[in-house]
Design a protein around this motif. Structure first.
Motif, mmCIF file in Angstrom:
data_model
loop_
_atom_site.group_PDB
_atom_site.id
_atom_site.type_symbol
_atom_site.label_atom_id
_atom_site.label_comp_id
_atom_site.label_asym_id
_atom_site.label_seq_id
_atom_site.Cartn_x
_atom_site.Cartn_y
_atom_site.Cartn_z
ATOM 1 N N ILE A 103 77.743 24.723 36.730
ATOM 2 C CA ILE A 103 76.348 24.811 36.276
ATOM 3 C C ILE A 103 75.395 24.484 37.419
ATOM 4 N N TYR A 104 75.684 23.423 38.162
ATOM 5 C CA TYR A 104 74.792 23.000 39.250
ATOM 6 C C TYR A 104 74.663 24.066 40.335
ATOM 7 N N ILE A 105 75.788 24.642 40.742
ATOM 8 C CA ILE A 105 75.747 25.646 41.814
ATOM 9 C C ILE A 105 75.076 26.931 41.334
ATOM 10 N N ILE A 106 75.462 27.396 40.144
ATOM 11 C CA ILE A 106 74.921 28.665 39.650
ATOM 12 C C ILE A 106 73.443 28.553 39.306
ATOM 13 N N ILE A 107 73.010 27.402 38.799
ATOM 14 C CA ILE A 107 71.586 27.285 38.449
ATOM 15 C C ILE A 107 70.717 27.273 39.704
ATOM 16 N N ASN A 108 71.232 26.725 40.802
ATOM 17 C CA ASN A 108 70.489 26.801 42.063
ATOM 18 C C ASN A 108 70.410 28.248 42.547
ATOM 19 N N MET A 109 71.509 28.999 42.411
ATOM 20 C CA MET A 109 71.496 30.413 42.754
ATOM 21 C C MET A 109 70.501 31.175 41.876
ATOM 22 N N ALA A 110 70.479 30.814 40.590
ATOM 23 C CA ALA A 110 69.584 31.484 39.641
ATOM 24 C C ALA A 110 68.120 31.231 39.989
ATOM 25 N N PHE A 111 67.795 29.971 40.303
ATOM 26 C CA PHE A 111 66.415 29.640 40.681
ATOM 27 C C PHE A 111 65.985 30.424 41.921
ATOM 28 N N LEU A 112 66.884 30.489 42.894
ATOM 29 C CA LEU A 112 66.555 31.170 44.150
ATOM 30 C C LEU A 112 66.588 32.682 44.008
ATOM 31 N N ASP A 113 67.157 33.173 42.911
ATOM 32 C CA ASP A 113 67.120 34.605 42.618
ATOM 33 C C ASP A 113 65.759 35.013 42.075
ATOM 34 N N VAL A 114 65.085 34.047 41.427
ATOM 35 C CA VAL A 114 63.759 34.329 40.836
ATOM 36 C C VAL A 114 62.642 34.064 41.835
ATOM 37 N N LEU A 115 62.713 32.929 42.529
ATOM 38 C CA LEU A 115 61.660 32.542 43.470
ATOM 39 C C LEU A 115 62.232 32.324 44.869
ATOM 40 N N PRO A 116 61.492 32.702 45.901
ATOM 41 C CA PRO A 116 61.922 32.412 47.284
ATOM 42 C C PRO A 116 61.944 30.898 47.516
ATOM 43 N N ILE A 117 62.728 30.473 48.496
ATOM 44 C CA ILE A 117 62.853 29.047 48.814
ATOM 45 C C ILE A 117 61.491 28.407 49.060
ATOM 46 N N SER A 118 60.632 29.108 49.798
ATOM 47 C CA SER A 118 59.326 28.536 50.152
ATOM 48 C C SER A 118 58.459 28.280 48.931
ATOM 49 N N ASN A 119 58.681 29.031 47.838
ATOM 50 C CA ASN A 119 57.886 28.836 46.621
ATOM 51 C C ASN A 119 58.405 27.675 45.769
ATOM 52 N N ILE A 120 59.691 27.370 45.931
ATOM 53 C CA ILE A 120 60.289 26.258 45.193
ATOM 54 C C ILE A 120 60.157 24.956 45.962
ATOM 55 N N VAL A 122 72.965 27.567 30.118
ATOM 56 C CA VAL A 122 73.510 28.920 30.272
ATOM 57 C C VAL A 122 72.439 29.961 29.948
ATOM 58 N N ILE A 123 71.664 29.717 28.893
ATOM 59 C CA ILE A 123 70.568 30.634 28.531
ATOM 60 C C ILE A 123 69.556 30.733 29.667
ATOM 61 N N LEU A 124 69.201 29.586 30.260
ATOM 62 C CA LEU A 124 68.251 29.579 31.373
ATOM 63 C C LEU A 124 68.813 30.349 32.572
ATOM 64 N N ILE A 125 70.094 30.152 32.858
ATOM 65 C CA ILE A 125 70.735 30.850 33.983
ATOM 66 C C ILE A 125 70.741 32.359 33.753
ATOM 67 N N ILE A 126 71.149 32.784 32.552
ATOM 68 C CA ILE A 126 71.187 34.220 32.228
ATOM 69 C C ILE A 126 69.791 34.829 32.320
ATOM 70 N N ALA A 127 68.797 34.100 31.800
ATOM 71 C CA ALA A 127 67.413 34.586 31.839
ATOM 72 C C ALA A 127 66.942 34.790 33.283
ATOM 73 N N CYS A 128 67.347 33.880 34.164
ATOM 74 C CA CYS A 128 66.959 34.001 35.580
ATOM 75 C C CYS A 128 67.596 35.224 36.238
ATOM 76 N N PHE A 129 68.895 35.412 36.017
ATOM 77 C CA PHE A 129 69.606 36.517 36.672
ATOM 78 C C PHE A 129 69.238 37.889 36.092
ATOM 79 N N THR A 130 68.780 37.898 34.829
ATOM 80 C CA THR A 130 68.410 39.183 34.221
ATOM 81 C C THR A 130 66.919 39.477 34.343
ATOM 82 N N TYR A 131 66.188 38.567 34.963
ATOM 83 C CA TYR A 131 64.747 38.771 35.153
ATOM 84 C C TYR A 131 64.507 39.938 36.100
#
Length: 440
Positions: A244-261, A167-176
């Protein structure tokens, strides 16, 4: 009421353990690694999210089956009991051993992975990975020898810590709010031309990451009120994991574009480096260690329950039914730990993983078929919970398991032949055990 018979498990578990064992037995390093591979194959935000959502729907359908069977036959060992009841002793025997094998190699793997992550945190221990792995195995064996109550407490605490860290990792991603990263330019590849193939390959990875969702069924015999607790804990735990699985994928893609991941071996680390700076890798390593500790704790308990159930029916040594004063099937715990110890010492067991995949798919398929068989053969059997969408969901799961089995057989014919040989050789062993059991 607690069962104090010397060779029977204690009924002391409840909903909180059921939720914790599902979360702990499911969320591992996979969710930190697979998003990069899947992004490389799909290259589309909504396809990626849909893939994880479909994996979650698969889990919810599967839970319907396992919840009905586990509450109808609340015995230790999970699938073994259902297949045996539906199709007889031999089907139960082969199912039990397949299920045991596919679960028993997990502790060795997780001990090794924990040691590799600890070495990242403490580089001075680089040449001691095997010692660290064995130390974790011995430590958790001693923990579980003290009883299911202590194992349950550790499972609940480690699962809560795991969820909090994610949850901390997800929040950190969305608030970045840092500098947006420019997408890496990418040329069209062959995989993009065959989206359907890429999607099913991705779904296979997703299902692997969801593996462990049926963990509560192994402990039905130790639940205070399985008819009520098992369905509730399995669905609640599944909803937490899926979210957690769905939101963390959204969080990752909120920080980095698909091509970078895309194709990153550890996508979570790439994201964490952007959000947390150079300490990002350390953050992900800590999350990984806690995730693996929780999943190791879960898998230390499951194989011993399968072997205990089989021992009770004469499919393993009679001493396998021995329960210590703390409620632990101590002999089967020690046997499973010795098996894991041997695998850790060998160090490489990729072939065993390939075999265990075939075995797991076989077990799942037989379990889904068992539900249909028991609905016809024993319609009056008490069913505290009934699978939703029956028979359509059951037929869907059978067809899906069959498709997975055929797909794996086509891509790994060597493992398929080995499994076929093991199945053929198993019948003489089964007969020998039955003769021995009848003489005793």
């Amino acid at each position: 009421m607690e069962n104090n018979s010397p060779n029977q498990l204690k009924k002391i578990l409840g909903v909180s353990f059921g939720i914790a064992i599902l979360i702990g037995g499911t969320i591992g390093v996979g969710i930190l690694r697979t998003p990069g591979t899947i992004a490389g194959m799909l290259n589309d935000y909504w396809l990626i999210i849909t893939c994880w959502l479909l994996g979650g729907i698969y889990v919810l359908i599967g839970i319907g089956t396992y919840a009905e069977l586990a509450t109808m036959l609340p015995k230790a060992g999970g699938s073994y009991n259902y297949v045996k009841r539906a199709f007889g002793n031999y089907a139960g025997f082969i199912t039990g051993w397949f299920d045991y094998f596919s679960n028993a190699i997990a502790p060795a793997f997780f001990c090794i992975v924990i040691s590799e992550y600890i070495v990242i945190l403490i580089p001075e221990w680089q040449n001691r990975t095997t010692v660290i792995a064995i130390a974790f195995l011995v430590g958790f064996t001693l923990l579980h020898s003290t009883g299911i109550k202590n194992g349950s407490i550790v499972q609940q605490i480690s699962s809560i810590i795991k969820v909090i860290l994610f949850v901390i990792l997800i929040i950190a991603c969305f608030t970045y709010t840092g500098i947006k990263i420019e997408p890496i330019k990418k040329t069209s590849g062959l995989l993009e031309a065959s989206v359907i193939i890429s999607f099913f390959k991705s779904l296979q990875l997703v299902l692997g990451t969801y593996d462990g969702w049926n963990a509560a069924s192994f402990f039905a015999e130790e639940d205070e009120n399985p008819g009520k607790n098992i369905p509730k804990s399995m669905y609640l735990g599944a909803f937490v994991v899926i979210t957690i699985y769905i939101i963390i994928n959204m969080a990752f893609l909120d920080v980095l574009p698909i091509s970078n991941i895309a194709n990153s071996p550890l996508a979570a680390s790439d994201v964490a480096k952007v959000v947390f700076g150079e300490k990002g890798s350390l953050v992900v390593t800590v999350i990984a260690v806690f995730s693996i500790i929780s999943i190791l704790n879960a898998y230390m308990m499951m194989p011993s329950r399968i072997l205990y159930g089989m021992s009770r029916d004469g499919f393993f040594i009679q001493k396998g039914t021995l329960i210590n004063d703390s409620g632990t099937p101590i002999v089967t715990l020690l046997v499973s730990s010795l098996f894991a110890f041997g695998l850790i010492c060998i160090g490489t067991f990729e072939i065993l993983f390939s075999l265990s995949t075939f075995m797991a798919i076989t077990v799942w398929g037989l379990t889904y078929i068992s539900l249909i068989k028991l609905r016809f053969s024993e319609p009056n059997l008490e069913r505290p919970y009934k699978s939703w969408g029956y028979p359509y969901t059951s037929i869907l799961m059978i067809l899906f398991s069959l498709a997975l089995f055929i797909g794996f057989a086509y891509s790994d014919s060597k493992s398929f032949l080995i499994i076929g040989t093991i199945t053929l050789l198993s019948y003489p062993v089964f007969l020998a055990l039955r003769i021995k059991s009848n003489k005793e």
